[in-house]
Design an enzyme around this catalytic site. Structure first.
Site, PDB file in Angstrom:
ATOM      1  N   ARG A  46     -48.040   3.118  19.567  1.00  0.00           N
ATOM      2  CA  ARG A  46     -46.641   3.390  19.816  1.00  0.00           C
ATOM      3  C   ARG A  46     -46.251   3.265  18.159  1.00  0.00           C
ATOM      4  O   ARG A  46     -45.589   4.126  17.579  1.00  0.00           O
ATOM      5  CB  ARG A  46     -45.932   2.950  20.455  1.00  0.00           C
ATOM      6  CG  ARG A  46     -44.330   2.955  20.187  1.00  0.00           C
ATOM      7  CD  ARG A  46     -43.756   3.545  21.857  1.00  0.00           C
ATOM      8  NE  ARG A  46     -44.174   1.820  22.426  1.00  0.00           N
ATOM      9  CZ  ARG A  46     -43.814   0.877  22.482  1.00  0.00           C
ATOM     10  NH1 ARG A  46     -42.853  -0.066  21.362  1.00  0.00           N
ATOM     11  NH2 ARG A  46     -44.287  -0.089  23.251  1.00  0.00           N
ATOM     12  N   TYR A  98     -29.740  26.987  18.858  1.00  0.00           N
ATOM     13  CA  TYR A  98     -30.978  26.442  20.262  1.00  0.00           C
ATOM     14  C   TYR A  98     -30.560  26.067  20.594  1.00  0.00           C
ATOM     15  O   TYR A  98     -29.718  25.539  21.211  1.00  0.00           O
ATOM     16  CB  TYR A  98     -32.219  25.454  19.256  1.00  0.00           C
ATOM     17  CG  TYR A  98     -33.258  25.795  20.499  1.00  0.00           C
ATOM     18  CD1 TYR A  98     -34.593  26.504  20.875  1.00  0.00           C
ATOM     19  CD2 TYR A  98     -33.522  24.878  20.929  1.00  0.00           C
ATOM     20  CE1 TYR A  98     -34.946  27.357  21.818  1.00  0.00           C
ATOM     21  CE2 TYR A  98     -35.209  24.297  21.939  1.00  0.00           C
ATOM     22  CZ  TYR A  98     -35.502  25.070  22.160  1.00  0.00           C
ATOM     23  OH  TYR A  98     -36.986  25.780  22.831  1.00  0.00           O
ATOM     24  N   ASP A 170     -32.368  22.373  11.000  1.00  0.00           N
ATOM     25  CA  ASP A 170     -33.185  22.894  11.984  1.00  0.00           C
ATOM     26  C   ASP A 170     -33.815  23.295  11.332  1.00  0.00           C
ATOM     27  O   ASP A 170     -33.361  24.849  11.032  1.00  0.00           O
ATOM     28  CB  ASP A 170     -32.875  23.083  13.206  1.00  0.00           C
ATOM     29  CG  ASP A 170     -33.707  23.647  14.278  1.00  0.00           C
ATOM     30  OD1 ASP A 170     -35.227  23.868  13.889  1.00  0.00           O
ATOM     31  OD2 ASP A 170     -33.943  23.030  15.385  1.00  0.00           O
ATOM     32  N   LYS A 195     -43.562  24.933  16.537  1.00  0.00           N
ATOM     33  CA  LYS A 195     -43.624  26.390  16.045  1.00  0.00           C
ATOM     34  C   LYS A 195     -44.848  26.620  14.286  1.00  0.00           C
ATOM     35  O   LYS A 195     -45.696  27.023  15.255  1.00  0.00           O
ATOM     36  CB  LYS A 195     -42.173  27.243  16.034  1.00  0.00           C
ATOM     37  CG  LYS A 195     -41.486  26.298  17.242  1.00  0.00           C
ATOM     38  CD  LYS A 195     -41.276  26.898  18.294  1.00  0.00           C
ATOM     39  CE  LYS A 195     -40.900  26.334  19.166  1.00  0.00           C
ATOM     40  NZ  LYS A 195     -39.641  26.085  19.397  1.00  0.00           N
TER      41      LYS A 195
HETATM   42  C1  LIG Z   1     -38.015  25.126  19.891  1.00  0.00           C
HETATM   43  C2  LIG Z   1     -37.452  25.021  19.039  1.00  0.00           C
HETATM   44  C3  LIG Z   1     -36.741  23.634  19.073  1.00  0.00           C
HETATM   45  C4  LIG Z   1     -37.242  22.757  20.149  1.00  0.00           C
HETATM   46  O1  LIG Z   1     -38.356  22.242  19.982  1.00  0.00           O
HETATM   47  P1  LIG Z   1     -39.948  22.249  21.514  1.00  0.00           P
HETATM   48  O2  LIG Z   1     -40.478  21.879  20.820  1.00  0.00           O
HETATM   49  O3  LIG Z   1     -39.350  23.110  22.415  1.00  0.00           O
HETATM   50  O4  LIG Z   1     -39.215  20.605  22.226  1.00  0.00           O
HETATM   51  C5  LIG Z   1     -35.482  22.936  18.407  1.00  0.00           C
HETATM   52  N1  LIG Z   1     -35.287  24.403  17.331  1.00  0.00           N
HETATM   53  C6  LIG Z   1     -34.727  24.807  17.215  1.00  0.00           C
HETATM   54  C7  LIG Z   1     -35.261  25.456  16.396  1.00  0.00           C
HETATM   55  C8  LIG Z   1     -36.875  25.479  18.718  1.00  0.00           C
HETATM   56  O5  LIG Z   1     -36.639  27.098  17.878  1.00  0.00           O
END
Ligand SMILES: *Cc1c(COP(=O)(O)O)cnc(C)c1O
Length: 379
Positions: A46, A98, A170, A195
């Site tokens: 961890r 998001y 983000d 993504k």
């Molecule tokens: C998908 C996404 C998240 C969340 O990520 P997860 O891996 O699904 O927890 C946060 N911000 C944006 C812009 C996203 O597209």
């Protein structure tokens, strides 16, 4: 060193024990210690794992950061970053962030005495006006999902820093290949690696990178203390993904532009949302702070019925949430990704019932366009 060289080599040293060129998946929970207090820097998985460490170094290098921490999901990374603020503190957030971020902030973290203001961060003066004595963080997302509103990273960083407030961005939609927020003063960059960074729709993960030593130390403490770590296998998948990030993003961007141009001319399409389009009100800002416009395109066909027809008539595009993978995904924000956003907010920012979002994949551009064309013809 260029971006692709870093992507392929940063964190990716050949394995010291075997010479394996690819960082192995260290599938272990613990490490043998040579004696009391004598070990090789790894005690318990961890706390430290060599595969995860390689990934953290890799993404930190791509964003131009000193420190990186990988988490079990993008949401886990965002949650960990929010542990930098405390009860009584105030956080300013992009108002069409998001949906999962909105839900985490309003439904979970607000129960712990953290106060959130959702403002239109596309105008830095709104951020300035929202800063209070207890403001500790500005949380940006740019471009936003799905209507592609852009925040000026430099302008927001300037107004926040003047008041001693840290800025988080983000960067999931752009990836470090197309946008590096730290070059514009942003303090912490977060990604859902699910993504573009992983890029193959086969793993969920998140990463946070930063330069400030004190904040980094705390984030590392939270990563271990709260324990929402990325697994060795998922770390390995993302590490494999980032090696081709540049070539993938080039193609996502190229097809994104072509598809946006096709949609913009199509008689069934009322409006498109793509920062690369001259009709986008922030096209110049996008050009200034992004290296390209990416593969996310949203368009409005005017009604739920038409949107449904398009979404159900496509054959190559897959109806699914998520984005950033090799396959083209098509979705309906109002009922899918943004169902948890308040109806008034959805309407104000343009997430109408007729809005369709595409994550342009890496299939041949003409095939994607032909599929959208036949689906739009039926609408
Ligand atoms: C998908 C996404 C998240 C969340 O990520 P997860 O891996 O699904 O927890 C946060 N911000 C944006 C812009 C996203 O597209």
């Amino acid at each position: 060193m260029g971006f692709s060289t870093k992507a392929i080599h940063a964190g990716n040293e050949p394995d010291p024990t075997t010479g394996a060129v690819t960082v192995p998946i260290y599938q272990t929970s613990t490490y043998a210690q040579e004696g009391l207090g004598k070990h090789k820097g790894f005690e318990y998985a961890r706390t430290q794992n060599p595969t995860r460490l390689a990934l953290e170094r890799n993404i930190a290098a791509l964003e131009g950061a000193k420190f990186g921490y990988a988490f079990a999901s993008g949401m886990a990374a965002i949650d960990a970053i929010l542990r930098l603020v405390h009860a009584g503190d105030h956080v300013i957030v992009s108002d069409n962030t998001y949906g999962g971020t909105f839900r985490l902030f309003t439904r979970i973290l607000s129960n712990y005495g953290i106060e959130f203001s959702f403002v239109d961060t596309s105008d830095a003066s709104n951020v300035e006006a929202a800063i209070k004595d207890n403001t500790r963080m500005v949380f940006l997302e740019t471009p936003t999902n799905p209507v592609m509103i852009i925040s000026d990273l430099q302008a927001v960083s300037d107004v926040a820093h003047a008041r001693g407030v840290r800025v988080v961005c983000d960067n999931t939609f752009m990836s470090p290949y197309l946008q590096r927020p730290m070059e514009f003063g942003v303090d912490i960059v977060v990604h859902s690696t699910t993504k573009y960074l992983n890029g193959h729709s086969d793993g969920v993960g998140g990463v946070a990178v930063l330069n400030d030593e004190k904040d980094a130390e705390w984030l590392g403490f939270v990563q271990n203390g709260a324990g929402a770590i990325l697994s060795p296998f998922d770390s390995w998948l993302v590490l494999r993904g980032t090696k081709t990030l540049a070539v993938r993003m080039e193609q996502h961007d190229k097809s994104g532009r072509a598809i946006a141009a096709f949609l913009e001319e199509h008689p069934k399409v009322e409006k498109i949302y793509y920062p690369g389009s001259l009709s986008h009100r922030q096209h110049d800002l996008a050009k200034r702070q992004q290296k390209g416009f990416g593969g996310m395109v949203a368009f409005d066909v005017g009604s739920l019925e038409r949107a449904r027809t398009v979404l159900e008539a496509v054959r190559l595009c897959t109806l699914a949430e998520s984005l950033g993978g090799v396959e083209t995904l098509i979705s309906h924000p109002a009922t899918m990704t943004h169902a948890s956003v308040l109806v008034e907010t959805r309407q104000r920012i343009g997430i109408t019932d007729g809005l369709v979002r595409i994550s342009v994949g890496l299939e041949d551009t003409e095939d994607i366009i032909a599929d959208l064309d036949q689906a739009l013809d039926k609408a």
